[in-house]
Design an enzyme around this catalytic site. Structure first.
Site, mmCIF file in Angstrom:
data_model
loop_
_atom_site.group_PDB
_atom_site.id
_atom_site.type_symbol
_atom_site.label_atom_id
_atom_site.label_comp_id
_atom_site.label_asym_id
_atom_site.label_seq_id
_atom_site.Cartn_x
_atom_site.Cartn_y
_atom_site.Cartn_z
ATOM 1 N N HIS A 161 47.345 36.478 43.783
ATOM 2 C CA HIS A 161 47.156 35.642 42.596
ATOM 3 C C HIS A 161 46.835 36.488 41.378
ATOM 4 C CE1 HIS A 161 43.231 36.021 44.581
ATOM 5 N NE2 HIS A 161 42.653 35.797 43.408
ATOM 6 N N HIS A 207 44.736 36.473 37.788
ATOM 7 C CA HIS A 207 43.641 35.846 37.051
ATOM 8 C C HIS A 207 43.977 35.907 35.562
ATOM 9 C CE1 HIS A 207 40.443 35.954 40.226
ATOM 10 N NE2 HIS A 207 41.234 36.910 40.699
#
Length: 142
Positions: free
Chosen positions: A98, A100
């Protein structure tokens, strides 16, 4: 496998989903560094950036760029950081890749990384080591 992001994708866990398409999902981070801290994740499970297929990563970058602009505008941030943690040593705690997006403000007091200076003669040595690996990888995959 018990992956919180996979559970969110499968609607088995709750999240504040901001955007979703066939390949990506965007959600608010439940433990933000600043309010509006957002995550861009692939729907396919890949542990880290090194495992994400390049076509999927390209799609994610487009979603990341659009989302970063939206977050900055929505929360009236002065700027933002885009961070990827890969491996425990880098602070990765959820092993589903992922990005951020962390909104930043002039005086937000979010801790910055401590910068270092290369010892005498080491700057070029590190560059040469990395350059060699990059060139070998490009030749192999090119």
């Amino acid at each position: 496998m018990n992956c919180i992001f996979c559970n969110i994708i499968d609607k088995k866990a709750h999240a504040e989903i901001l955007y979703e398409d066939n390949e990506t999902l965007v959600l608010l981070d439940i433990h933000p560094l600043n309010y509006g801290h957002t995550l861009v994740i692939p729907k396919e499970h890949h542990e880290n950036i090194l495992e994400v297929p390049s076509d999927l990563l390209k799609r994610m970058i487009i979603v990341l760029q659009e989302t970063a602009e939206a977050v900055k505008t929505a929360v009236e941030a002065d700027g933002f950081n885009i961070i990827v943690n890969t491996g425990r040593a880098a602070g990765q705690t959820i092993f589903h890749f992922h990005f951020h997006i962390i909104p930043r403000y002039k005086d937000d007091k979010v801790t910055k990384l401590q910068l270092k200076t290369y010892p005498e003669g080491e700057f070029k040595k590190y560059a040469d080591k990395i350059r060699l690996v990059i060139n070998n990888k490009v030749k192999k995959n090119g």
